[in-house]
Enzyme design. Structure first.
Site, PDB file in Angstrom:
ATOM      1  N   GLU A  98       0.836  -1.219   0.000  1.00 56.83           N
ATOM      2  CA  GLU A  98       0.000   0.000   0.000  1.00 56.83           C
ATOM      3  C   GLU A  98       0.859   1.254   0.000  1.00 56.83           C
ATOM      4  O   GLU A  98       0.500   2.261   0.603  1.00 56.83           O
ATOM      5  CB  GLU A  98      -0.957   0.030   1.206  1.00 56.83           C
TER       6      GLU A  98
HETATM    7  C1  LIG Z   1       2.618  -9.606   0.689  1.00 53.92           C
HETATM    8  C2  LIG Z   1       2.347  -8.576  -0.359  1.00 53.92           C
HETATM    9  C3  LIG Z   1       1.046  -8.274  -0.693  1.00 53.92           C
HETATM   10  C4  LIG Z   1       0.786  -7.345  -1.705  1.00 53.92           C
HETATM   11  N1  LIG Z   1      -0.513  -7.125  -2.100  1.00 53.92           N
HETATM   12  C5  LIG Z   1      -0.729  -6.401  -3.230  1.00 53.92           C
HETATM   13  C6  LIG Z   1      -2.028  -6.341  -3.813  1.00 53.92           C
HETATM   14  O1  LIG Z   1      -2.998  -6.898  -3.286  1.00 53.92           O
HETATM   15  N2  LIG Z   1      -2.178  -5.669  -4.972  1.00 53.92           N
HETATM   16  C7  LIG Z   1      -1.143  -5.038  -5.594  1.00 53.92           C
HETATM   17  O2  LIG Z   1      -1.353  -4.449  -6.643  1.00 53.92           O
HETATM   18  N3  LIG Z   1       0.094  -5.064  -5.062  1.00 53.92           N
HETATM   19  C8  LIG Z   1       0.326  -5.730  -3.910  1.00 53.92           C
HETATM   20  N4  LIG Z   1       1.586  -5.798  -3.380  1.00 53.92           N
HETATM   21  C9  LIG Z   1       2.668  -5.050  -4.022  1.00 53.92           C
HETATM   22  C10 LIG Z   1       3.140  -3.875  -3.175  1.00 53.92           C
HETATM   23  O3  LIG Z   1       2.157  -2.889  -3.090  1.00 53.92           O
HETATM   24  C11 LIG Z   1       4.457  -3.376  -3.796  1.00 53.92           C
HETATM   25  O4  LIG Z   1       5.429  -4.380  -3.569  1.00 53.92           O
HETATM   26  C12 LIG Z   1       4.881  -2.060  -3.209  1.00 53.92           C
HETATM   27  O5  LIG Z   1       4.023  -1.028  -3.608  1.00 53.92           O
HETATM   28  C13 LIG Z   1       6.310  -1.660  -3.612  1.00 53.92           C
HETATM   29  O6  LIG Z   1       6.502  -1.814  -4.988  1.00 53.92           O
HETATM   30  P1  LIG Z   1       7.771  -2.627  -5.522  1.00 53.92           P
HETATM   31  O7  LIG Z   1       7.821  -3.916  -4.796  1.00 53.92           O
HETATM   32  O8  LIG Z   1       7.698  -2.658  -6.987  1.00 53.92           O
HETATM   33  O9  LIG Z   1       9.014  -1.780  -5.056  1.00 53.92           O
HETATM   34  P2  LIG Z   1       9.699  -0.600  -5.884  1.00 53.92           P
HETATM   35  O10 LIG Z   1       8.665   0.305  -6.415  1.00 53.92           O
HETATM   36  O11 LIG Z   1      10.667  -1.177  -6.813  1.00 53.92           O
HETATM   37  O12 LIG Z   1      10.486   0.167  -4.725  1.00 53.92           O
HETATM   38  C14 LIG Z   1      11.734  -0.291  -4.181  1.00 53.92           C
HETATM   39  C15 LIG Z   1      12.241   0.742  -3.180  1.00 53.92           C
HETATM   40  O13 LIG Z   1      12.480   1.984  -3.847  1.00 53.92           O
HETATM   41  C16 LIG Z   1      11.752   3.036  -3.256  1.00 53.92           C
HETATM   42  N5  LIG Z   1      11.268   3.919  -4.308  1.00 53.92           N
HETATM   43  C17 LIG Z   1      10.639   3.574  -5.451  1.00 53.92           C
HETATM   44  N6  LIG Z   1      10.345   4.668  -6.164  1.00 53.92           N
HETATM   45  C18 LIG Z   1      10.792   5.717  -5.476  1.00 53.92           C
HETATM   46  C19 LIG Z   1      10.783   7.121  -5.681  1.00 53.92           C
HETATM   47  N7  LIG Z   1      10.233   7.677  -6.768  1.00 53.92           N
HETATM   48  N8  LIG Z   1      11.329   7.917  -4.744  1.00 53.92           N
HETATM   49  C20 LIG Z   1      11.875   7.390  -3.642  1.00 53.92           C
HETATM   50  N9  LIG Z   1      11.926   6.080  -3.383  1.00 53.92           N
HETATM   51  C21 LIG Z   1      11.381   5.256  -4.282  1.00 53.92           C
HETATM   52  C22 LIG Z   1      10.616   2.364  -2.499  1.00 53.92           C
HETATM   53  O14 LIG Z   1      10.187   3.161  -1.403  1.00 53.92           O
HETATM   54  C23 LIG Z   1      11.266   1.064  -2.063  1.00 53.92           C
HETATM   55  O15 LIG Z   1      11.950   1.261  -0.868  1.00 53.92           O
HETATM   56  C24 LIG Z   1       1.861  -6.679  -2.342  1.00 53.92           C
HETATM   57  C25 LIG Z   1       3.179  -6.966  -1.975  1.00 53.92           C
HETATM   58  C26 LIG Z   1       3.428  -7.922  -1.023  1.00 53.92           C
HETATM   59  C27 LIG Z   1       4.863  -8.252  -0.695  1.00 53.92           C
END
Ligand SMILES: Cc1cc2nc3c(=O)[nH]c(=O)nc-3n(C[C@H](O)[C@H](O)[C@H](O)COP(=O)(O)OP(=O)(O)OC[C@H]3O[C@@H](n4cnc5c(N)ncnc54)[C@H](O)[C@@H]3O)c2cc1C
Length: 607
Positions: free
Chosen positions: A444
């Protein structure tokens, strides 16, 4: 593991004596049925369900986890039966409109319920929790036909809902979404693409799952302006509401996760699945934001849920486990050693947990009143009021989600620490709480993203600091009222008056510097979020302490003198031990960006 006991005394104190929920409900158009008796009966029922049905499945659910075989997901033993009882109890529809089969109560009632059920078993709570977001999106953006078709079974809990945003290449940066939606002659769409990490994406609890999916239309503009939103049912729905053929959406696998192992996190493959657009083309992300904000407040609850769960286990352990003698002399001479509770450092840990759980609860109960008012304004089609409450809630949301989940994680870790080495052992349940809590700062919107949302979007761009000035004014009004009060409440009021001024000043200084240094917002945002959280929580602790002092003195409160005294003492602990952390965050937020940005990208490590 200590059995979960819903903290009803604290919940009632906060609801009735701090936030005056009975008066709040009396002012709401849909509040007439939320009489004190009804709300109390709901609290009792939810507490019983949480303690007796959900909590006993928490440890076993973690051990067993969800199983995946040939596209089918099986939830841990007992989840299916518990879900059937959840549906039979009418729990899903508590705050949903009566016309779709709900009970029409204010949304805050659902918040109280979710806290208890989530604390008892967060994994279980994920299944109905995601449905609420799906329901809210349909209510706000769905057509009448879509509402009529999908809402009744979602509201009853007969079906569940999901939120399908994330793809392998993007979770935060949804501009990179690749899933496609091809228009069909009959007005429907064919959705193709793979979504990952989808909570409750596949399971055996219900016969149908309604996926809310982000995808791009052919020729849609690049970036976030070219994303549309679609309903994709797992099983197609016939005109008479009965279930038809299986849609072309399948579960490819489920994740093997660190925590919330009873919650299925699915990879979903959409292979030309039939989908139906919600709202307008290319405005999907806007619509999805309704979904995300609801979910974010829901995730903030996870912060206090794990703090509460961990505290409830750590306290009895500290009362029973014995180690050495208290520094101020033996306290229990009849035993070989004094219990842990006599050691100041153990008390520091327990009080930190308590301060986080109860302080966070107050923050959420206050935000829940705003959510009630927002939903009322939307229902009454009062756009001006809706915007006003939406803005206020929008200011709370990143602070609640970011700060409370970070602190919830700290509290969960402290619970393990109180148990010593026994906290690291699976059977005692403490390490599970810490593992389950870990996800809350990630999904989220990560803490980093909440921090950017707060400082960049809400504070600087959206309001040029006005949202902070408004909240600081609320703090100042409270302070003025109690400035001259004797004892600890007066002291807290004076500290708050100073913090209100400092928060505004910090915001102005960042605003001025950010004009010259574009990296400043990013480098300051996490510290700014945490600073804001500590100061906001201080206000809510002072509010509780002032009320406790007043009720204790007047003798008109419903609680015991000991209860009120403990409230004031915990507030003092918060002001003396936790609030000063804000100073470190203030310094961090104002530090020059150079120390973060100047090191070359190839100079972070040398091989
Ligand atoms: C158990 C679980 C349940 C989930 N449930 C759902 C669901 O129901 N539906 C759904 O759609 N998704 C779901 N997710 C996905 C989750 O919302 C994402 O994993 C999360 O939003 C982070 O995205 P990412 O993993 O791609 O990380 P990334 O976007 O790759 O981020 C990696 C790191 O970089 C930082 N970062 C990225 N962009 C920036 C920026 N512009 N400025 C500064 N820092 C930045 C982030 O804060 C993070 O620390 C779930 C994930 C898990 C693990």
């Amino acid at each position: 593991m200590t059995p979960y006991k819903a903290p009803l005394r604290d919940m009632r104190f906060q609801m009735n004596e701090v936030f005056d929920y009975p008066a709040h409900y009396a002012r709401l158009e849909n509040g007439a049925d939320a009489t004190p008796d009804i709300v109390d009966a709901i609290l009792e029922g939810a507490a019983e369900f949480s303690e007796e049905i959900l909590a006993p499945l928490n440890l076993s659910g973690d051990r067993e986890g969800c199983q995946f075989k040939d596209g089918v997901v099986t939830t841990p033993a007992g989840f299916k039966e518990a879900y059937a009882q959840f549906v039979a109890g009418g729990w899903q529809g508590l705050s949903c409109p009566v016309e779709y089969g709900g009970q029409g109560l204010p949304v805050s009632v659902n918040v109280f319920k979710s806290e208890m059920m989530g604390t008892a078993n967060w994994s279980f709570n994920m299944y109905p929790g995601l449905s609420i977001g799906c329901i809210n999106t349909l209510l706000r953006y769905g057509s009448l036909a879509q509402k009529t078709e999908y809402l009744p079974p979602l509201v009853s809990g007969q079906w569940t809902g999901t939120m399908c945003l994330t793809e392998a290449q993007c979770g935060t940066d949804l501009a990179q979404i690749k899933a496609r939606a091809e228009p069909q002659a009959d007005g429907s769409y064919r959705i193709t693409g793979t979504k990952v990490f989808i909570s409750s994406g596949e399971h055996d609890l219900t016969e149908n799952i309604i996926h809310v999916v982000l995808a791009r239309l052919p020729g849609a503009p690049a970036g976030t302006r070219g994303i549309s939103l679609f309903i994709v049912p797992k099983v197609m729905v016939n005109a008479d509401g009965s279930l038809g053929e299986r849609n072309a959406v399948t579960c490819g696998s489920i994740e093997h996760k660190m925590g919330i192992r009873g919650s299925a996190t699915a990879v979903l493959n959409f292979d030309g699945a039939a989908g139906f657009m919600i709202g307008e083309p290319n405005k999907g992300l806007e619509a999805m934001f309704t979904f995300m904000n609801t979910a974010r407040v829901g995730t903030a609850i996870q912060g206090i849920a794990h703090a509460e769960a961990s505290f409830q286990c750590a306290l009895p352990y500290a009362l029973e486990r014995r180690s050495m003698r208290a520094l101020s002399g033996r306290k229990e001479p009849e035993h070989a050693a004094d219990s842990l509770i006599w050691h100041a450092d153990v008390r520091r840990m327990l009080l930190t947990q308590k301060a986080i759980a109860e302080g966070g609860r107050a923050m959420i109960y206050s935000a829940a009143q705003l959510a009630d008012q927002l939903f009322n304004a939307i229902t009454a089609r009062n756009a001006t009021q809706a915007e006003e409450f939406d803005n206020q809630l929008g200011f709370y949301t990143p602070i609640l989600k970011g700060f409370l989940t970070e602190l919830g994680l700290e509290a969960a870790n402290l619970g393990m620490q109180v148990f010593g080495g026994h906290g690291y052992i699976h059977e005692n349940g403490m390490e599970q709480i810490a593992r389950d809590a870990r996800i809350a700062t990630l999904y989220e919107g990560t803490t980093g993203i909440q921090a950017l949302d707060l400082l960049g979007r809400k504070v600087l761009l959206g309001t040029r600091g006005q949202c902070v000035r408004d909240f600081a004014a609320t703090m100042w009004r409270f302070s003025r009222q109690h400035l001259l009060a004797a004892g600890s409440v007066g002291k807290m009021a004076r500290t708050l008056a100073w913090r209100a001024m400092q928060w505004n000043l910090l915001t102005t200084r960042i605003m001025l510097r950010a004009r010259k240094d574009r990296d400043l917002v990013g480098s300051a945002s996490f510290d700014y979020l945490m600073y804001s959280g500590y100061v906001m929580m201080a206000y809510f602790w002072a509010l509780q302490a002032a009320r406790a002092a007043q009720l204790s003195a007047s003798g008109q409160g419903k609680e015991s003198t000991d209860f009120y005294q403990a409230k004031i003492q915990t507030a003092v602990f918060y002001f003396e031990r936790l609030l000063p952390r804000a100073d470190g965050h203030r310094v961090g937020a104002l530090a020059p960006t150079a120390s973060v940005m100047q090191i070359g990208r190839d100079h972070l490590a040398f091989k």
